[in-house]
Every structure is written in C-alpha cells, then in structure tokens.
Write a protein that holds these residues in place. Structure first.
Motif, mmCIF file in Angstrom:
data_model
loop_
_atom_site.group_PDB
_atom_site.id
_atom_site.type_symbol
_atom_site.label_atom_id
_atom_site.label_comp_id
_atom_site.label_asym_id
_atom_site.label_seq_id
_atom_site.Cartn_x
_atom_site.Cartn_y
_atom_site.Cartn_z
ATOM 1 N N TRP A 1 0.952 -1.295 0.078
ATOM 2 C CA TRP A 1 0.118 -0.098 -0.180
ATOM 3 C C TRP A 1 0.831 1.233 -0.061
ATOM 4 O O TRP A 1 0.565 2.272 -0.786
ATOM 5 C CB TRP A 1 -0.804 -0.064 1.034
ATOM 6 C CG TRP A 1 -1.532 1.248 1.359
ATOM 7 C CD1 TRP A 1 -2.664 1.729 0.710
ATOM 8 C CD2 TRP A 1 -1.337 2.415 2.213
ATOM 9 N NE1 TRP A 1 -3.110 2.950 1.183
ATOM 10 C CE2 TRP A 1 -2.271 3.498 1.991
ATOM 11 C CE3 TRP A 1 -0.353 2.503 3.196
ATOM 12 C CZ2 TRP A 1 -2.293 4.526 2.898
ATOM 13 C CZ3 TRP A 1 -0.132 3.578 3.923
ATOM 14 C CH2 TRP A 1 -1.138 4.618 3.756
ATOM 15 N N ARG A 2 2.123 1.243 0.720
ATOM 16 C CA ARG A 2 2.694 2.361 0.836
ATOM 17 C C ARG A 2 3.537 2.699 -0.375
ATOM 18 O O ARG A 2 3.704 3.730 -0.696
ATOM 19 C CB ARG A 2 3.765 2.213 2.184
ATOM 20 C CG ARG A 2 2.989 2.280 3.243
ATOM 21 C CD ARG A 2 4.144 2.432 4.366
ATOM 22 N NE ARG A 2 3.710 2.484 5.788
ATOM 23 C CZ ARG A 2 2.989 3.539 6.377
ATOM 24 N NH1 ARG A 2 3.247 4.605 5.992
ATOM 25 N NH2 ARG A 2 2.651 3.478 7.541
ATOM 26 N N THR A 3 4.116 1.553 -1.183
ATOM 27 C CA THR A 3 4.375 1.852 -2.432
ATOM 28 C C THR A 3 3.485 2.119 -3.614
ATOM 29 O O THR A 3 3.831 2.025 -4.682
ATOM 30 C CB THR A 3 5.391 0.485 -2.830
ATOM 31 O OG1 THR A 3 4.724 -0.776 -2.807
ATOM 32 C CG2 THR A 3 6.545 0.537 -1.720
ATOM 33 N N LYS A 4 2.028 1.891 -3.261
ATOM 34 C CA LYS A 4 1.189 2.298 -4.378
ATOM 35 C C LYS A 4 1.075 1.098 -5.514
ATOM 36 O O LYS A 4 0.905 1.000 -6.314
ATOM 37 C CB LYS A 4 1.140 3.659 -4.944
ATOM 38 C CG LYS A 4 0.922 4.913 -3.863
ATOM 39 C CD LYS A 4 0.943 5.955 -4.751
ATOM 40 C CE LYS A 4 0.677 7.210 -3.737
ATOM 41 N NZ LYS A 4 1.377 7.191 -2.528
ATOM 42 N N SER A 5 1.348 -0.031 -5.027
ATOM 43 C CA SER A 5 1.249 -1.322 -5.977
ATOM 44 C C SER A 5 -0.115 -1.550 -6.379
ATOM 45 O O SER A 5 -1.003 -0.999 -5.655
ATOM 46 C CB SER A 5 2.008 -2.624 -5.239
ATOM 47 O OG SER A 5 1.709 -3.813 -5.791
ATOM 48 N N ARG B 1 -6.907 -2.133 0.578
ATOM 49 C CA ARG B 1 -7.145 -0.946 1.377
ATOM 50 C C ARG B 1 -6.593 -0.892 2.826
ATOM 51 O O ARG B 1 -6.593 -1.856 3.395
ATOM 52 C CB ARG B 1 -8.770 -0.523 1.460
ATOM 53 C CG ARG B 1 -9.202 -0.492 0.053
ATOM 54 C CD ARG B 1 -10.833 -0.007 0.128
ATOM 55 N NE ARG B 1 -11.403 0.369 -1.452
ATOM 56 C CZ ARG B 1 -12.491 0.207 -1.513
ATOM 57 N NH1 ARG B 1 -13.505 0.315 -0.492
ATOM 58 N NH2 ARG B 1 -12.958 0.529 -2.760
#
Length: 581
Positions: free
Chosen positions: A424-428, A433
């Motif tokens: 999530w932090r790397t916007k994979s 959510r």
C-alpha cells in the motif's frame, strides 16, 4: 483371409512358404536340412505365422553361426509366429527383427543378444519368463505386448548411435520385471503399461541423447504416463538425464526412488501413490511437479534436493513429513488431511488456499512463506521462518495462527510490517485498502497476545493504528486523535517520543512562565524547577519564587499538571509494552 505373403499349402496352415510349397514346420526332414544348409551368417529369415518348436529354433540358430560361434541374422520376420516351448536366441545378432503378434508359450531368452535396427514385439504374447539380460538393443517396440511371466533386462544397453527408441505403450507385464544395471540412451516409452508384479529399475541410467529435436532441446525423454504398477516398484539409484514423466501413473504398492537423480524436468502430475512413496536422498535439478498427486499412505517425503517443487492440488491422506532443500515449494491448494510437518531449507513456500486437516508445522531457519491467502490457519504453527513477503489477506482464523521462534517480518520502519502494508505504501497495483490491512494486524496481534508474546503483539498494534490513521473510512475526528496519539507517543509504544514531547512541553512552559506566568520575573533555573515540579503535581519549596501567579500562569500550571503525568504515563506504558512477557 488372404495373407500378404505366400503361405504353406498344408491344410489351413498360414505359415510363410519356405520350400516346396510348405512352411518350415511342415517340411520333410531332408527338405529341412537343405533349408538350414542354405543359410549363412547374416541371412534374412521369413518365418511368419510358422509353428516353431525348440528344436527348430536350435537348428535355425546353429545354421547362421559365424566363426566365433555366435548366431548372426540379417532381417528376421517372425510376425504372428508361434513358439510352442522354450525359444533360445542367446547371444544372437539381428540386423532387424519383427515378432509382431508372435506367441511365446514358454520361456524366451535373448540374453546378450544384439538387436540392431528395429525390433518389434508389438501385440506379442509371452506365456513364460523372458530375459533380455546383457542384450544390446537399438530400437524396441513392445506396445500392447503381454508378458505373463517374469521379465529381465539386467545389464541391457539400449542404444543406436547414441539414440534409441523404446516403446512399451499399452504393454502388460504379468509378473516381476527387472531392469538392473541397464543403460538407456534414447526415448523410452512405458505409457499405459501395466506392471502386475514387482518392477525394478535398479542402478539404471537414462542418458540424454545427442540428437537435437526440431522444436529445440534434446529429444531424449522417458515416459511412464498412465502406467500402472500393481506390485512393488523400485527406481533406486537411477539417473534420469532428460525429461521424465510419470503423469497419471498409478502405484498400487510401495514405490522407491531412493538415491535417484533427475537432471531435467520431472513430472508426477496426478500420480496415485497407493503405498509408501520413498523419495529419500533424491535430487531434482530441474522443475519437479507433483500437481494433483494423491499420497494414500505416505508418511515421509524426502529428504530431497530440488530447484523447484510443486504440490499444487496434491492430496496427502495421512500425516506426512516433507523434508526438502529447495529454492521454491508450491503447496497452493494442497490438502493435508491429517496434517503435515514441512521442514524446509533455503526455500520459499506458497501455502495459498492449502488445507490443513490437523495441527501442522512449517519450520525452516532459512525459509520464507510467501502466501497464506485463502488458507485456514487455525491449526498451523510457523517456526523460524521469514514472513517478510507473506500475504495474509483472505486467510481464515488468522487470530489462531501460532508464530513461534525467530519468525521475521519486513521492518523498514523499525517495526515488523506486513507485505500488504508495504504494498500500500508503494502504491502497488495489488495493494489492498488500509482498513483491511488494519484487520490483518488486529488478528495477528490477538494471536500474539494469546501466545503471551506482548512485544511481538506491540508491532502489530502499531501497524493496526497506522492503517486506521491512514484509512479514508476512519472518521476525521478519530483520525485527528490518532495523528496526535502517533505524534506524541507513537501510539503509546515509543517511550523516547513521549519523553521528547514532555521535554518540549516543559521547555515551552518554562519560557511561558518567565514571560508572563508570575507577577514578577524569577530566575530561569527557578522557573524550570517550578515547571518540572508542577508536571509531577508537586508543590514547590523554593522561597525565591513569587507566590502569586498571573491568570495566564494559572492556566499553564493546570495544563502542566494534566499533560505532565499523561506523558509520563505514556512513557511507562511504552516501556511496559516492550518488556512485558
């Protein structure tokens, strides 16, 4: 029925014509002697549909002997011939031989024979024992043949200029079969073959051919697809140097692969192991697949070395220990009805949607679990494994998962973090959510708390709070409180942060009191002591401090008496959460 050859003129005999309108079996004695006298080493022989007895075979072999005493045939055609008793072709040489649909009522010996060219026993019937021990075979076709007795291929060599073709498709072996010390240098086909007795391939070598296939790669292959082994099957100490396939094979009793080596791809897709499957000290250099295999009674698999093992959809009906040293083990959707102990070394393990019917353990000092998605982990124990890349989303009863020993998670932020949070932090693209990630942390935290691992649970609590703070589904007021809670104390888990916040608060309050807290201006040191004592709700004893506070000073004193103990409490709470057992 019209025969494609000139037949015997005696009665209904359909044997191939030899002389005087008769087959060999119906020749008079003198005519038979003349026939044999006319044969020389390397002679072609056509005895199709002929009735052969041991004496005729003996005379035929003697007629083509060379100066070394070895029988040497050219092209031999015994298609549909009938050998009534013992047939002895020991040490004979054949340029090519056709025994298609031949019938052997008694024992047959091809020991130390040299079968060059194509040799066909397709649809042949063997009523007694058969021996090819020590023979050399270039191309052998035994498709749909029926062997009712024991069959020996001990020390046989299958080769034709470095490449041989063997076809045993739809063959049926009624009793024991031996392939001891055999060298195979070419394609070997045992597809749909039935082995009713014991079968042994001890110390055989399946070599890789030098012939290059049009599609690319070497054309050497070994097929046991759809083969059926009703008795004990032994493949001990073998070398499979090319592609090997046992797809859809069935083993009714024990099968032994101990000490064997597979240097290329090995396929055991949908194999049914009815007895124990012994793979001790086996080495798989290429990709190895047991997808859909059924292990009925196996209690131990390994130890084995492999580059990649796949057990997708495999079914282990008894409790089993899987001991492997490999790069990757795929157990996605595998079923362990009575549980499993996975002892893995230097491997990544995929347990997505795996089924554990009873308590199970995954252990390995240098191993990692990559996925538990869709898996019910209520009865699972993870010991000394790397979970930094493990995906937990979709796992069932995650709060029951037991994590023991030195299990590590990813820790880029000085804490144990889940792969889902990092995604999530790397916007994979595959990221889930934050609210769902918070649920994963919550369940893992409960699992750690139930196992009395408070320090381990602390990191999961921090992760849960982080995901709640960042989740759009969290109300803004709650997010504001969480931001403040995170800022001043790291959710009650960062003691230094709480102390730093307290120090900043004391410094600011000291400056405030100096500027307008007292009706007169005291010394800075006295003011600092006053603020510190107010922080812990102590009355000051300094005579040098003014006794009267301004309204602003009264407010600051009240704030310090509330926030000071609160921050000290958060500091102690953070320390407790890190050292509690």
């Amino acid at each position: 029925m019209d025969m494609p050859w000139r037949t015997c003129g005696v009665g209904q005999c359909q044997g191939a014509h030899v002389s005087d309108d008769r087959c060999l079996a119906h020749l008079e004695q003198e005519q038979r002697r003349e026939y044999f006298a006319g044969l020389r080493p390397g002679a072609d022989v056509d005895l199709r549909r002929t009735e052969m007895n041991p004496d005729l075979v003996k005379q035929l072999v003697r007629a083509v002997r060379n100066d070394d005493g070895h029988a040497v045939f050219g092209r031999v055609d015994f298609a549909e011939a009938r050998f009534r008793e013992f047939a002895n072709f020991e040490k004979a040489g054949f340029a090519s031989a056709d025994f298609t649909r031949a019938e052997f009522a008694g024992p047959v010996k091809f020991e130390k024979a040299v079968l060059r060219g194509r040799t066909s026993f397709a649809d042949a019937q063997f009523g007694g024992n058969v021996s090819f021990a020590g023979s050399t075979v270039e191309e052998l076709d035994c498709r749909r043949a029926v062997f009712s007795g024991n069959v020996k291929f001990d020390q046989a060599i299958f080769v034709e200029n470095g490449f041989a073709r063997l076809a045993f498709r739809n063959t049926r072996f009624g009793k024991a079969v031996w392939f001891d010390h055999v060298v195979f240098r070419g394609d070997i086909r045992f597809q749909e073959t039935q082995f009713r007795g014991e079968t042994f391939f001890r110390r055989a070598v399946f070599e890789k051919s030098a012939r290059f296939s049009p599609a690319g790669g070497f054309s050497h292959n070994v097929w046991f697809d759809d083969a059926e082994f009703l008795g004990l099957a032994g493949f001990e100490g073998l070398e499979f140097r090319g592609y090997t396939s046992f797809a859809d094979a069935k083993f009714g009793e024990d099968v032994i692969f101990g000490g064997s080596e597979f240097h290329d791809v090995a396929r055991f897709d949908k194999v049914r192991f009815g007895g124990r499957a012994r793979f001790q000290e086996v080495r798989f250099d290429g990709d190895t697949c047991f997808d859909g295999a059924e292990f009925e009674t196996a209690e131990l698999f390994g130890p084995v070395e492999a580059s990649q093992l796949s057990f997708r959809h495999a079914n282990f009906r008894k409790r089993v220990v899987v001991d492997t040293r490999t790069a990757r083990v795929d157990c996605a959707e595998a079923v362990f009805e009575e549980g499993v102990t996975l002892q893995i070394e230097s491997a990544s393990v995929d347990l997505e949607r795996a089924v554990f019917g009873k308590p199970s353990t995954v252990a390995g000092t240098t191993a990692e679990v990559t996925s538990l998605r869709g898996t019910d982990v209520e009865d699972l124990v993870l010991t000394d494994v790397d979970l930094s890349k493990c995906l937990f989303a979709g796992a069932h009863h995650l709060d029951k998962l037991r994590i023991e020993g030195d299990c590590t998670f990813g820790s880029p932020r000085r804490r144990q973090t889940l792969a889902e949070e990092r995604a999530w932090r790397t916007k994979s693209m595959d990221a889930i959510r934050p609210r769902r990630v918070a649920g994963l942390y919550r369940q893992l935290r409960k699992a750690q708390e139930d196992s009395k691992n408070e320090p381990g649970a602390a990191d999961f609590y921090y992760g849960e709070m982080e995901m709640r703070r960042h989740s759009p589904a969290t109300p803004w007021s709650e997010r504001a409180i969480l931001h403040l809670y995170w800022l001043i104390s790291g959710y009650g888990l960062r003691a230094l942060r709480a102390l730093a916040t307290l120090a900043v608060l004391i410094a600011l309050a000291t400056v405030g009191f100096r500027l307008g807290g007292f009706k007169t201006t005291p010394a800075f040191g006295d003011t600092l002591i006053y603020v510190a004592q107010s922080t812990v709700s102590l009355e000051t004893k300094l005579a040098s401090l003014p006794k009267d506070l301004t309204p602003f000073g009264e407010v600051m004193r009240l704030v310090m008496r509330v926030l000071g103990p609160l921050l000290l409490g958060l500091t102690l709470l953070a320390v407790r959460n890190r050292v509690k057992r």
